[in-house]
Design a protein around this motif. Sequence first.
Motif, PDB file in Angstrom:
ATOM      1  N   LEU A  43      -9.917   2.474  -0.469  1.00 15.65           N
ATOM      2  CA  LEU A  43      -8.632   2.984  -0.955  1.00 15.65           C
ATOM      3  C   LEU A  43      -8.665   3.281  -2.456  1.00 15.65           C
ATOM      4  O   LEU A  43      -7.900   4.114  -2.942  1.00 15.65           O
ATOM      5  N   SER A  93       1.225   4.145  -2.876  1.00 12.09           N
ATOM      6  CA  SER A  93       0.994   5.549  -2.537  1.00 12.09           C
ATOM      7  C   SER A  93       2.187   6.427  -2.916  1.00 12.09           C
ATOM      8  O   SER A  93       2.014   7.562  -3.356  1.00 12.09           O
ATOM      9  N   ARG A 129       0.843  -1.208   0.000  1.00 10.73           N
ATOM     10  CA  ARG A 129       0.000   0.000   0.000  1.00 10.73           C
ATOM     11  C   ARG A 129       0.873   1.251   0.000  1.00 10.73           C
ATOM     12  O   ARG A 129       0.596   2.220  -0.718  1.00 10.73           O
ATOM     13  N   CYS A 156      -1.549   6.464   3.088  1.00  7.98           N
ATOM     14  CA  CYS A 156      -2.357   5.626   2.182  1.00  7.98           C
ATOM     15  C   CYS A 156      -3.834   5.999   2.246  1.00  7.98           C
ATOM     16  O   CYS A 156      -4.671   5.194   2.665  1.00  7.98           O
ATOM     17  N   LYS A 157      -4.154   7.204   1.832  1.00  2.63           N
ATOM     18  CA  LYS A 157      -5.550   7.652   1.858  1.00  2.63           C
ATOM     19  C   LYS A 157      -6.318   7.141   0.643  1.00  2.63           C
ATOM     20  O   LYS A 157      -7.452   6.711   0.744  1.00  2.63           O
ATOM     21  N   SER A 158      -5.683   7.227  -0.529  1.00  2.00           N
ATOM     22  CA  SER A 158      -6.357   6.823  -1.761  1.00  2.00           C
ATOM     23  C   SER A 158      -5.322   6.507  -2.829  1.00  2.00           C
ATOM     24  O   SER A 158      -4.274   7.147  -2.903  1.00  2.00           O
TER      25      SER A 158
END
Length: 244
Positions: A209, A113, A109, A172-174
């Motif tokens: 995500l 990102s 992840r 790791c927001k999106s």
Amino acid sequence: MSKEYEKYVNIDGVALYTKVIKGKKDSPVIIMDAGYGDYSKAWYQVAERIIEYGTVLLYDRAGLGKSEKSPNARISSEMVKELKELLQQLQLKPPYILIGHSFGGINVRLFASFYPEETAGLILIDSTPENYRDDFLPIMSPEFQEAYYKQFIYEGTYEEFMSSLYEAGLHCKSIGNIPLVIVAAGKKAFYSSEAQVKWLQMQKELLQLSNNHRLIIAPNSGHYIQRDEPEYVIEAARWVLSHM
């Protein structure tokens, strides 16, 4: 016929073990990152089947398997840095499909990102959510909790592990529209029915995500889905390839 070669890659004076398996297609490169304290052997059941879809990279993080120990912090951002350097030295070019099991899910992840333009897809196999300690661990038995805290002797400390989860929450927001598959275990050992429901709920929350996502529940799998029901990992890879 597949071709495979093993090589030690020197990162900051530390020899890291790698195995590259090539099938019919050079691209994409499919990177498999194991769970906490685990190494490339965790992927043997599925690696030979997944090379149909690209070039597979298996590797042992520093201090695990056949790799030497590193003096650097055992936190995800450092591991991602090492992986990036490793890929460059092996001349394995993007696009990358990243598959992370358990703690390895935190690493991939973070990689996605940091390097979204190089990431073609993300597959999280029973991946550790960053809110595991606060939202999940308290509902487990005292014996389970005690065993959980005692495990942090194989790869970094408990504090380093929690720092990695913090990094995931921070960065790791999106991942936008990058294809994402969550593969969740439906039959976890030592889990009450309440805990199993909660675990699947937390796995579903990871779908947010990406806007381009799919959830696969492996109904008869424990934590090691790639061993118990590897066909679901293959299915996830196929889905990602069809949505790239």
